[in-house]
Design a protein around this motif. Sequence first.
Motif, PDB file in Angstrom:
ATOM      1  N   LEU A 107       7.115  -5.736  -3.586  1.00  0.00           N
ATOM      2  CA  LEU A 107       6.880  -5.774  -2.427  1.00  0.00           C
ATOM      3  C   LEU A 107       5.575  -5.113  -1.585  1.00  0.00           C
ATOM      4  O   LEU A 107       5.354  -4.775  -0.451  1.00  0.00           O
ATOM      5  CB  LEU A 107       8.114  -4.858  -1.663  1.00  0.00           C
ATOM      6  CG  LEU A 107       9.677  -5.408  -1.618  1.00  0.00           C
ATOM      7  CD1 LEU A 107      10.563  -4.322  -1.220  1.00  0.00           C
ATOM      8  CD2 LEU A 107       9.499  -6.530  -0.531  1.00  0.00           C
ATOM      9  N   GLY A 108       4.714  -4.952  -2.726  1.00  0.00           N
ATOM     10  CA  GLY A 108       3.548  -4.320  -2.617  1.00  0.00           C
ATOM     11  C   GLY A 108       2.915  -2.932  -2.707  1.00  0.00           C
ATOM     12  O   GLY A 108       2.160  -2.313  -2.475  1.00  0.00           O
ATOM     13  N   ALA A 109       4.174  -2.155  -3.145  1.00  0.00           N
ATOM     14  CA  ALA A 109       3.943  -0.725  -3.491  1.00  0.00           C
ATOM     15  C   ALA A 109       3.218  -0.257  -4.629  1.00  0.00           C
ATOM     16  O   ALA A 109       3.223  -1.209  -5.498  1.00  0.00           O
ATOM     17  CB  ALA A 109       5.271   0.143  -3.258  1.00  0.00           C
ATOM     18  N   GLU A 110       2.357   0.968  -4.524  1.00  0.00           N
ATOM     19  CA  GLU A 110       1.798   1.512  -5.890  1.00  0.00           C
ATOM     20  C   GLU A 110       2.689   2.521  -6.142  1.00  0.00           C
ATOM     21  O   GLU A 110       2.920   3.379  -5.669  1.00  0.00           O
ATOM     22  CB  GLU A 110       0.233   2.063  -5.290  1.00  0.00           C
ATOM     23  CG  GLU A 110      -0.392   0.999  -4.743  1.00  0.00           C
ATOM     24  CD  GLU A 110      -1.619   1.903  -4.160  1.00  0.00           C
ATOM     25  OE1 GLU A 110      -1.782   2.999  -4.229  1.00  0.00           O
ATOM     26  OE2 GLU A 110      -2.322   1.231  -3.354  1.00  0.00           O
ATOM     27  N   VAL A 111       2.936   2.471  -7.750  1.00  0.00           N
ATOM     28  CA  VAL A 111       3.713   3.463  -8.125  1.00  0.00           C
ATOM     29  C   VAL A 111       2.942   4.280  -9.292  1.00  0.00           C
ATOM     30  O   VAL A 111       2.117   3.709 -10.051  1.00  0.00           O
ATOM     31  CB  VAL A 111       4.999   2.730  -8.949  1.00  0.00           C
ATOM     32  CG1 VAL A 111       5.847   3.617  -9.644  1.00  0.00           C
ATOM     33  CG2 VAL A 111       5.617   1.714  -7.936  1.00  0.00           C
ATOM     34  N   ARG A 112       3.270   5.411  -9.258  1.00  0.00           N
ATOM     35  CA  ARG A 112       2.648   6.497 -10.189  1.00  0.00           C
ATOM     36  C   ARG A 112       3.589   7.566 -10.443  1.00  0.00           C
ATOM     37  O   ARG A 112       4.657   8.062  -9.682  1.00  0.00           O
ATOM     38  CB  ARG A 112       1.194   7.013  -9.612  1.00  0.00           C
ATOM     39  CG  ARG A 112       1.402   8.025  -8.532  1.00  0.00           C
ATOM     40  CD  ARG A 112      -0.125   8.603  -8.076  1.00  0.00           C
ATOM     41  NE  ARG A 112      -0.370   7.787  -7.242  1.00  0.00           N
ATOM     42  CZ  ARG A 112      -1.583   8.297  -6.416  1.00  0.00           C
ATOM     43  NH1 ARG A 112      -1.686   9.673  -6.299  1.00  0.00           N
ATOM     44  NH2 ARG A 112      -2.092   7.206  -5.357  1.00  0.00           N
ATOM     45  N   ASP A 135      14.659   1.714 -12.975  1.00  0.00           N
ATOM     46  CA  ASP A 135      13.427   0.738 -13.288  1.00  0.00           C
ATOM     47  C   ASP A 135      13.462  -0.313 -12.571  1.00  0.00           C
ATOM     48  O   ASP A 135      12.216  -0.560 -12.145  1.00  0.00           O
ATOM     49  CB  ASP A 135      13.385   0.900 -14.948  1.00  0.00           C
ATOM     50  CG  ASP A 135      13.219   2.095 -15.485  1.00  0.00           C
ATOM     51  OD1 ASP A 135      12.754   2.865 -14.731  1.00  0.00           O
ATOM     52  OD2 ASP A 135      13.418   1.998 -16.589  1.00  0.00           O
ATOM     53  N   GLU A 136      14.581  -1.188 -12.668  1.00  0.00           N
ATOM     54  CA  GLU A 136      14.579  -2.470 -12.048  1.00  0.00           C
ATOM     55  C   GLU A 136      14.159  -2.416 -10.350  1.00  0.00           C
ATOM     56  O   GLU A 136      13.508  -3.360  -9.865  1.00  0.00           O
ATOM     57  CB  GLU A 136      15.831  -3.366 -12.143  1.00  0.00           C
ATOM     58  CG  GLU A 136      15.816  -3.894 -13.751  1.00  0.00           C
ATOM     59  CD  GLU A 136      17.095  -4.348 -14.001  1.00  0.00           C
ATOM     60  OE1 GLU A 136      17.873  -4.621 -13.262  1.00  0.00           O
ATOM     61  OE2 GLU A 136      17.393  -4.425 -15.271  1.00  0.00           O
ATOM     62  N   ALA A 137      14.657  -1.509  -9.888  1.00  0.00           N
ATOM     63  CA  ALA A 137      14.715  -1.269  -8.407  1.00  0.00           C
ATOM     64  C   ALA A 137      13.134  -0.911  -8.257  1.00  0.00           C
ATOM     65  O   ALA A 137      12.477  -1.548  -7.052  1.00  0.00           O
ATOM     66  CB  ALA A 137      15.660  -0.200  -7.798  1.00  0.00           C
ATOM     67  N   VAL A 138      12.573  -0.013  -8.949  1.00  0.00           N
ATOM     68  CA  VAL A 138      11.234   0.280  -8.811  1.00  0.00           C
ATOM     69  C   VAL A 138      10.279  -1.032  -9.026  1.00  0.00           C
ATOM     70  O   VAL A 138       9.316  -0.833  -8.221  1.00  0.00           O
ATOM     71  CB  VAL A 138      10.835   1.476  -9.764  1.00  0.00           C
ATOM     72  CG1 VAL A 138       9.271   1.747  -9.722  1.00  0.00           C
ATOM     73  CG2 VAL A 138      11.547   2.791  -9.460  1.00  0.00           C
ATOM     74  N   GLY A 174       0.938  -1.244   0.062  1.00  0.00           N
ATOM     75  CA  GLY A 174       0.078  -0.212   0.030  1.00  0.00           C
ATOM     76  C   GLY A 174       1.007   1.111   0.060  1.00  0.00           C
ATOM     77  O   GLY A 174       0.196   2.366  -0.212  1.00  0.00           O
ATOM     78  N   LEU A 175       2.194   1.106   0.164  1.00  0.00           N
ATOM     79  CA  LEU A 175       2.985   2.352   0.197  1.00  0.00           C
ATOM     80  C   LEU A 175       2.865   2.949  -1.320  1.00  0.00           C
ATOM     81  O   LEU A 175       2.752   2.213  -2.440  1.00  0.00           O
ATOM     82  CB  LEU A 175       4.602   2.057   0.083  1.00  0.00           C
ATOM     83  CG  LEU A 175       5.646   2.992   0.067  1.00  0.00           C
ATOM     84  CD1 LEU A 175       5.634   3.798   1.492  1.00  0.00           C
ATOM     85  CD2 LEU A 175       7.042   2.537  -0.362  1.00  0.00           C
ATOM     86  N   LYS A 176       2.588   4.348  -1.363  1.00  0.00           N
ATOM     87  CA  LYS A 176       2.472   5.093  -2.360  1.00  0.00           C
ATOM     88  C   LYS A 176       3.734   5.804  -3.018  1.00  0.00           C
ATOM     89  O   LYS A 176       4.388   6.519  -2.031  1.00  0.00           O
ATOM     90  CB  LYS A 176       1.269   6.065  -2.329  1.00  0.00           C
ATOM     91  CG  LYS A 176       0.213   5.523  -2.163  1.00  0.00           C
ATOM     92  CD  LYS A 176      -1.143   6.581  -2.300  1.00  0.00           C
ATOM     93  CE  LYS A 176      -2.544   6.011  -2.049  1.00  0.00           C
ATOM     94  NZ  LYS A 176      -2.379   6.152  -0.512  1.00  0.00           N
ATOM     95  N   VAL A 189       6.352   8.766  -0.721  1.00  0.00           N
ATOM     96  CA  VAL A 189       7.729   9.115  -0.869  1.00  0.00           C
ATOM     97  C   VAL A 189       8.058   9.311  -2.408  1.00  0.00           C
ATOM     98  O   VAL A 189       7.037   8.743  -3.135  1.00  0.00           O
ATOM     99  CB  VAL A 189       8.708   7.905  -0.504  1.00  0.00           C
ATOM    100  CG1 VAL A 189       8.753   7.734   1.065  1.00  0.00           C
ATOM    101  CG2 VAL A 189       8.212   6.340  -1.177  1.00  0.00           C
ATOM    102  N   LEU A 190       8.956   9.738  -2.989  1.00  0.00           N
ATOM    103  CA  LEU A 190       9.387   9.781  -4.330  1.00  0.00           C
ATOM    104  C   LEU A 190      10.705   8.989  -4.519  1.00  0.00           C
ATOM    105  O   LEU A 190      11.368   8.864  -3.637  1.00  0.00           O
ATOM    106  CB  LEU A 190       9.871  11.472  -4.481  1.00  0.00           C
ATOM    107  CG  LEU A 190       8.553  12.377  -4.401  1.00  0.00           C
ATOM    108  CD1 LEU A 190       9.378  13.692  -4.462  1.00  0.00           C
ATOM    109  CD2 LEU A 190       7.357  12.165  -5.384  1.00  0.00           C
ATOM    110  N   MET A 191      10.825   8.477  -5.714  1.00  0.00           N
ATOM    111  CA  MET A 191      11.836   7.770  -6.106  1.00  0.00           C
ATOM    112  C   MET A 191      12.398   8.077  -7.322  1.00  0.00           C
ATOM    113  O   MET A 191      11.664   8.542  -8.338  1.00  0.00           O
ATOM    114  CB  MET A 191      11.727   6.259  -5.878  1.00  0.00           C
ATOM    115  CG  MET A 191      11.488   5.675  -4.890  1.00  0.00           C
ATOM    116  SD  MET A 191      11.453   3.771  -4.861  1.00  0.00           S
ATOM    117  CE  MET A 191      10.859   3.524  -3.010  1.00  0.00           C
ATOM    118  N   GLY A 192      13.910   8.024  -7.623  1.00  0.00           N
ATOM    119  CA  GLY A 192      14.524   8.359  -8.799  1.00  0.00           C
ATOM    120  C   GLY A 192      15.910   8.044  -8.516  1.00  0.00           C
ATOM    121  O   GLY A 192      16.333   7.621  -7.439  1.00  0.00           O
TER     122      GLY A 192
END
Lengths: 486, 95
Positions: free
Chosen positions: A289-294, A280-283, A257-259, A397-400
């Motif tokens: 692991l159950g996170a939602e990515v947008r 991309d592979e890390a994301v 559920g982590l966004k 959180v943000l990732m990049g």
Amino acid sequence: MSLHQQSIAELRGMLDRKEVSSVELAQHFLARIKTHDPVLNSFISVTEDEALNAALAADHRIAAGHAGPLTGIPLAHKDIFCTLGVKTSCGSRMLDNFVAPYNATVVERLNQAGTVMLGKLNMDEFAMGSTSESSFYGPTKNPWDLSAVPGGSSGGSAAALAAGLTPLATGTDTGGSIRQPAAYCGVTGLKPTYGRVSRYGMIAYASSLDQGGPMARSAEDCAWLLNAMVGFDALDSTCSEQPVEDYTAKLDNDLSGLKIGLPREYFGEGLDVGVARVIDEAVAEFRRLGAEVREVSLPNSELAIPAYYVIAPAEASSNLSRYDGVRFGHRCEAPKDLVDLYERSRAEGFGSEVKRRIMIGTYVLSSGYYDAYYLKAQRIRRLIADDFRRVLSEVDVLMGPVAPHVAPDLGTSLKDPVTMYLSDIYTVPVNLAGLPAMSIPAGFAHGRPVGLQIIGRAFDEARLLNIAHRFQQVTNWHRQFPAAFA
Amino acid sequence: MMIAPSEVKKIARLARLAIDEAEVARYAQDLSSILDLVERMNQADTQGVEPMAHPLDMAQRLRPDVVTEINQRELFQLNAPAVEDGLFLVPKVIE
């Protein structure tokens, strides 16, 4: 597994079970420094005698049953933190003869915790640089590839960790100086929220951006170190009164559920395809692991570097005016008058990158230019902070990427400062907004390490560490070790 | 934007940095290219945006105006390049 590849939790267990003493641990790392650091140049000073004395004291404390989590654990400080009775150079000729008369709060707290200081780590002069090549003590090399830079300005910290010369290190981050070297050397680093860690005794570069933080070989180790660094400090008027947490308590929390938001601007033109693939592979791993990515947007990101190169040099020109050749630091020979004393002591004591930034800062603050530069930059700073606030109300959180490319070759960056400045495009906005962010090892491109950046809300360090730790439980990138230093 | 050599010398004087004549051209070029980068700020419309001095918009904490430091002059002067009778020495300022 060798001592230098163990986690802090494992070393703690070994110390408590008397399988190893703190003195033996210190000797192990001191021997490794002796063997490997002539090649790497990650240390400016090695404090062998102090280390062995501190280790002996730690062993007594452990034997008496008074050990804390870090009692007897070796560490090394970036040479920007003042250490009582030990040379504190900030990587500069200006402070080559400076023996600090007091401890930084961070150093004092870690001493109280019973850590054992092995020495002081190399860095870009006055933390100004992205390669550690501007140090008066010569460049540090990247343990993964000796022809590459380790990044900067906390390059000595990252290189020493990557090569197993210390299990923990402190760093500071004004525009990316913890995260970028952590990424280039394949280690883990956290830049806390502005004000989370005391700046007292941390030599100032740009006071509204500077923040100290932990660097280690895993997120879990960073959490252990952060626990001993944080807390209110009356000696730093910008230190936050926000209550601290036990940063190890939430490490194992579930991520479903982590966004996660991916800022479009962090994946555009200029990003190396090899780095992009690793990110991309890390994301994808976080999706598993159950996170939602947008996708999200930080539309003012492009303005961060221009605004930073007003704000940081302006604050630096003011902070570095204290180096005048009178009370401490380098003094020129035979000054003919007071102005000559100031001008030649500073010209001889500072290197070229520091002088460039002092000159820029002096220019933008000079009469008639203040509104056009400094105030304009502070207005842009708000636009950038507002961008983050808006997207971080929609996602957790943000990732990049941490940097648009892997570590560059030694000797290629300082010739063209503006190009070097632009490589901090993904890290600088976070400092302007005062937010916490991490770099964790996520893979390799072109044979060199790549770091994933995780950016959080103000004071959300525990969540960042939790996210990083869960990733490290299902991946092995943080356990990779450069073969030449195994 | 091009910074003139005379401007470089003026900035260096304000910053109390001695520079050699031979370095002026290089500084002019470096400072000009950094200012070109900085000029990109002008793309943004910041009308009505409040300048942000503290990243979290927090106010500076005040403390009571009382003596909190003990005198450690001798310790601090161990780092001084020239002292005499507890005073820092500089070249003569007043004839």
